[in-house]
Design a protein around this motif. Sequence first.
Motif, PDB file in Angstrom:
ATOM      1  N   LEU A 306      57.754  45.916  45.122  1.00  0.00           N
ATOM      2  CA  LEU A 306      58.193  47.290  45.372  1.00  0.00           C
ATOM      3  C   LEU A 306      58.587  47.973  44.058  1.00  0.00           C
ATOM      4  O   LEU A 306      58.333  49.168  43.868  1.00  0.00           O
ATOM      5  CB  LEU A 306      59.367  47.306  46.350  1.00  0.00           C
ATOM      6  N   LYS A 307      59.192  47.207  43.156  1.00  0.00           N
ATOM      7  CA  LYS A 307      59.566  47.759  41.854  1.00  0.00           C
ATOM      8  C   LYS A 307      58.323  48.109  41.036  1.00  0.00           C
ATOM      9  O   LYS A 307      58.293  49.129  40.335  1.00  0.00           O
ATOM     10  CB  LYS A 307      60.449  46.765  41.098  1.00  0.00           C
ATOM     11  N   LEU A 308      57.291  47.255  41.131  1.00  0.00           N
ATOM     12  CA  LEU A 308      56.035  47.562  40.451  1.00  0.00           C
ATOM     13  C   LEU A 308      55.432  48.847  41.010  1.00  0.00           C
ATOM     14  O   LEU A 308      54.930  49.688  40.254  1.00  0.00           O
ATOM     15  CB  LEU A 308      55.042  46.409  40.605  1.00  0.00           C
ATOM     16  N   ARG A 309      55.460  48.973  42.326  1.00  0.00           N
ATOM     17  CA  ARG A 309      54.912  50.175  42.972  1.00  0.00           C
ATOM     18  C   ARG A 309      55.603  51.430  42.441  1.00  0.00           C
ATOM     19  O   ARG A 309      54.935  52.422  42.133  1.00  0.00           O
ATOM     20  CB  ARG A 309      55.078  50.073  44.487  1.00  0.00           C
ATOM     21  N   GLU A 310      56.915  51.382  42.343  1.00  0.00           N
ATOM     22  CA  GLU A 310      57.666  52.546  41.901  1.00  0.00           C
ATOM     23  C   GLU A 310      57.479  52.813  40.413  1.00  0.00           C
ATOM     24  O   GLU A 310      57.260  53.954  39.987  1.00  0.00           O
ATOM     25  CB  GLU A 310      59.151  52.359  42.208  1.00  0.00           C
ATOM     26  N   GLN A 311      57.532  51.758  39.625  1.00  0.00           N
ATOM     27  CA  GLN A 311      57.450  51.939  38.180  1.00  0.00           C
ATOM     28  C   GLN A 311      56.087  52.476  37.748  1.00  0.00           C
ATOM     29  O   GLN A 311      56.006  53.347  36.871  1.00  0.00           O
ATOM     30  CB  GLN A 311      57.729  50.628  37.448  1.00  0.00           C
ATOM     31  N   TYR A 312      55.019  51.953  38.376  1.00  0.00           N
ATOM     32  CA  TYR A 312      53.676  52.325  37.947  1.00  0.00           C
ATOM     33  C   TYR A 312      53.011  53.329  38.881  1.00  0.00           C
ATOM     34  O   TYR A 312      51.858  53.690  38.672  1.00  0.00           O
ATOM     35  CB  TYR A 312      52.816  51.067  37.786  1.00  0.00           C
ATOM     36  N   ASP A 313      53.745  53.780  39.903  1.00  0.00           N
ATOM     37  CA  ASP A 313      53.288  54.844  40.790  1.00  0.00           C
ATOM     38  C   ASP A 313      51.910  54.529  41.368  1.00  0.00           C
ATOM     39  O   ASP A 313      50.974  55.324  41.276  1.00  0.00           O
ATOM     40  CB  ASP A 313      53.262  56.183  40.040  1.00  0.00           C
ATOM     41  N   MET A 314      51.790  53.360  41.977  1.00  0.00           N
ATOM     42  CA  MET A 314      50.536  52.949  42.588  1.00  0.00           C
ATOM     43  C   MET A 314      50.836  52.205  43.884  1.00  0.00           C
ATOM     44  O   MET A 314      51.895  51.595  44.035  1.00  0.00           O
ATOM     45  CB  MET A 314      49.725  52.076  41.631  1.00  0.00           C
ATOM     46  N   PRO A 315      49.922  52.269  44.853  1.00  0.00           N
ATOM     47  CA  PRO A 315      50.197  51.649  46.149  1.00  0.00           C
ATOM     48  C   PRO A 315      50.078  50.132  46.120  1.00  0.00           C
ATOM     49  O   PRO A 315      49.404  49.558  45.251  1.00  0.00           O
ATOM     50  CB  PRO A 315      49.139  52.257  47.066  1.00  0.00           C
ATOM     51  N   LEU A 316      50.738  49.506  47.082  1.00  0.00           N
ATOM     52  CA  LEU A 316      50.667  48.060  47.284  1.00  0.00           C
ATOM     53  C   LEU A 316      49.810  47.748  48.503  1.00  0.00           C
ATOM     54  O   LEU A 316      49.787  48.495  49.481  1.00  0.00           O
ATOM     55  CB  LEU A 316      52.060  47.481  47.510  1.00  0.00           C
ATOM     56  N   TRP A 317      49.148  46.613  48.441  1.00  0.00           N
ATOM     57  CA  TRP A 317      48.390  46.091  49.586  1.00  0.00           C
ATOM     58  C   TRP A 317      48.503  44.578  49.545  1.00  0.00           C
ATOM     59  O   TRP A 317      48.287  43.973  48.490  1.00  0.00           O
ATOM     60  CB  TRP A 317      46.926  46.532  49.507  1.00  0.00           C
ATOM     61  N   ASN A 318      48.878  43.970  50.665  1.00  0.00           N
ATOM     62  CA  ASN A 318      48.932  42.511  50.744  1.00  0.00           C
ATOM     63  C   ASN A 318      47.548  42.009  51.152  1.00  0.00           C
ATOM     64  O   ASN A 318      47.186  42.020  52.310  1.00  0.00           O
ATOM     65  CB  ASN A 318      49.988  42.079  51.771  1.00  0.00           C
ATOM     66  N   GLY A 319      46.782  41.575  50.155  1.00  0.00           N
ATOM     67  CA  GLY A 319      45.398  41.191  50.397  1.00  0.00           C
ATOM     68  C   GLY A 319      45.209  39.875  51.115  1.00  0.00           C
ATOM     69  O   GLY A 319      44.129  39.618  51.660  1.00  0.00           O
ATOM     70  N   GLU A 320      46.234  39.016  51.106  1.00  0.00           N
ATOM     71  CA  GLU A 320      46.147  37.744  51.830  1.00  0.00           C
ATOM     72  C   GLU A 320      47.521  37.296  52.272  1.00  0.00           C
ATOM     73  O   GLU A 320      48.498  37.386  51.515  1.00  0.00           O
ATOM     74  CB  GLU A 320      45.539  36.630  50.963  1.00  0.00           C
ATOM     75  N   SER A 321      47.572  36.773  53.488  1.00  0.00           N
ATOM     76  CA  SER A 321      48.759  36.124  54.018  1.00  0.00           C
ATOM     77  C   SER A 321      48.320  35.343  55.241  1.00  0.00           C
ATOM     78  O   SER A 321      47.295  35.651  55.848  1.00  0.00           O
ATOM     79  CB  SER A 321      49.830  37.157  54.391  1.00  0.00           C
ATOM     80  N   GLY A 322      49.089  34.341  55.609  1.00  0.00           N
ATOM     81  CA  GLY A 322      48.714  33.567  56.792  1.00  0.00           C
ATOM     82  C   GLY A 322      49.056  32.107  56.652  1.00  0.00           C
ATOM     83  O   GLY A 322      50.014  31.741  55.973  1.00  0.00           O
ATOM     84  N   GLU A 323      48.263  31.250  57.313  1.00  0.00           N
ATOM     85  CA  GLU A 323      48.435  29.800  57.281  1.00  0.00           C
ATOM     86  C   GLU A 323      49.873  29.403  57.595  1.00  0.00           C
ATOM     87  O   GLU A 323      50.494  28.605  56.891  1.00  0.00           O
ATOM     88  CB  GLU A 323      48.006  29.234  55.918  1.00  0.00           C
ATOM     89  N   ASN A 324      50.407  29.974  58.681  1.00  0.00           N
ATOM     90  CA  ASN A 324      51.782  29.721  59.062  1.00  0.00           C
ATOM     91  C   ASN A 324      51.867  29.771  60.583  1.00  0.00           C
ATOM     92  O   ASN A 324      50.852  29.611  61.261  1.00  0.00           O
ATOM     93  CB  ASN A 324      52.703  30.755  58.401  1.00  0.00           C
ATOM     94  N   ASN A 325      53.040  30.033  61.129  1.00  0.00           N
ATOM     95  CA  ASN A 325      53.175  30.098  62.588  1.00  0.00           C
ATOM     96  C   ASN A 325      53.342  31.542  63.049  1.00  0.00           C
ATOM     97  O   ASN A 325      53.596  32.453  62.255  1.00  0.00           O
ATOM     98  CB  ASN A 325      54.357  29.237  63.058  1.00  0.00           C
ATOM     99  N   ASN A 326      53.225  31.744  64.351  1.00  0.00           N
ATOM    100  CA  ASN A 326      53.222  33.095  64.894  1.00  0.00           C
ATOM    101  C   ASN A 326      54.536  33.843  64.654  1.00  0.00           C
ATOM    102  O   ASN A 326      54.532  35.054  64.432  1.00  0.00           O
ATOM    103  CB  ASN A 326      52.911  33.057  66.396  1.00  0.00           C
ATOM    104  N   GLU A 327      55.643  33.134  64.708  1.00  0.00           N
ATOM    105  CA  GLU A 327      56.934  33.781  64.476  1.00  0.00           C
ATOM    106  C   GLU A 327      57.002  34.323  63.053  1.00  0.00           C
ATOM    107  O   GLU A 327      57.457  35.448  62.824  1.00  0.00           O
ATOM    108  CB  GLU A 327      58.073  32.783  64.729  1.00  0.00           C
ATOM    109  N   TRP A 328      56.536  33.525  62.103  1.00  0.00           N
ATOM    110  CA  TRP A 328      56.515  33.966  60.711  1.00  0.00           C
ATOM    111  C   TRP A 328      55.576  35.157  60.544  1.00  0.00           C
ATOM    112  O   TRP A 328      55.887  36.124  59.829  1.00  0.00           O
ATOM    113  CB  TRP A 328      56.087  32.813  59.814  1.00  0.00           C
ATOM    114  N   TYR A 329      54.408  35.103  61.203  1.00  0.00           N
ATOM    115  CA  TYR A 329      53.446  36.204  61.123  1.00  0.00           C
ATOM    116  C   TYR A 329      54.091  37.518  61.534  1.00  0.00           C
ATOM    117  O   TYR A 329      53.969  38.538  60.851  1.00  0.00           O
ATOM    118  CB  TYR A 329      52.250  35.942  62.037  1.00  0.00           C
TER     119      TYR A 329
END
Length: 421
Positions: A306-329
């Motif tokens: 979030l600090k990178l987003r604000e400092q460099y004025d560019m959007p964030l996107w989480n390109g990968e996540s997973g390999e966990n359980n449904n509650e964590w998802y």
Amino acid sequence: MRHFLLFLASLSIICLGSFAPPAQAEGFVRADHQRIVDGKGNPLILRGLGLGGWMVQEGYMMGLANLKAQHIIRNRISEVIGEKRTEQFYRSWRENAVTKADIDAMAKWGFNSVRLPMHWNLFIEDKHGRNTSKNIVWNEEGFRRIDLLIRWLKANDMYLILDLHAAPGGQGHDIAISDRNPNKPSLWHSDENQAMMIALWSEVARRYKDEPTIAGYDLLNEPNWGFQDKKDKGGCRETENQPLRDIYRRTISAIRAIDTNHMLIIEGNCWGNNYAGVLPIDDRNTALSFHKYWTPTTQESIEPFLKLREQYDMPLWNGESGENNNEWYARAVELQEKNGIGWSWWPLKKMGAGNPLEIKTNANYRRLIAYLRSEGKKPSARTAFSGLMQLATDSRYDRNIHHQAVVDALMGPSRKSGTAE
């Protein structure tokens, strides 16, 4: 199993180079300061799934974590059934593992995007002479698959993110991810490999510059390399990242000479988490991608990004996540969306649970993988080939085991639209 680390990257003001801001083409997804917006300028939350295992097979997805990389898996299979039959299996796999039915299902579930991990060798057939960029013979197999995806996605009003998952030579020590052969020069040790990577993105830009179904070009998946310290295999302690910064600069320049429409996406070192020395990017139509696996789902866990987003004025996107359980998802998605961050879960399907779809194994394939894991006798070529071809058929959507609970955890009752509220 994939090895991802969350690294709280130190910030740097080293510049990648100077690029003129691209014209804001109407109808294309783009980066608008700290937001991603759709073609009409409305805030867009990308909710997607990655097609991992389709063009790039990682060992753990095939029940062969011990072999790690696709080229090793393919060579071992070929030793059992021969190269001709091995090629037949891989063609059948690509025909079956992702079809229109998969995309239609994703749209029905509420997803609005797909991330395609690409292997360079499905796009580059051959090269001749020193000037690699002008002497490449393109492999139409990869482009044909992209064209089909675009057709299926367009019919469902969905977006495509192209991801160079396996770059020429390989971009990391984690060889399963990029299918790197340690016995050959890496991306970082070969001018020819770097020229091929840039030429590939240039060709993608040439072919798809006017295609608004494509939301963005994810330039290089999860680099993990210690440039300053060879003992820092993952590049998590890297403070300069000069070779990574340089390849981004050159690739962006080549793309922008052809395509000023599409959003670009960059990933840091340390599996997409270390941006020291990489930022800022002067191209204003560029988003920052981080990857999040197995870490807390607290506000503090994403605060560095979030600090990178604000400092460099560019959007964030989480390109990968997973390999966990449904509650964590469910918690992870809620965390990201309340911070205005889109995401792409990994992957749509594989062998084993934890994903929306599961590929069934069969007895003959299990005999083969037991042998390849040194846990059983060598099967006959006929038995192994039968098991592989059955596996390819069973990779189809209508033959998969469906895990609706995974979909429900990701989408929830309120996430049925791609537009931010």
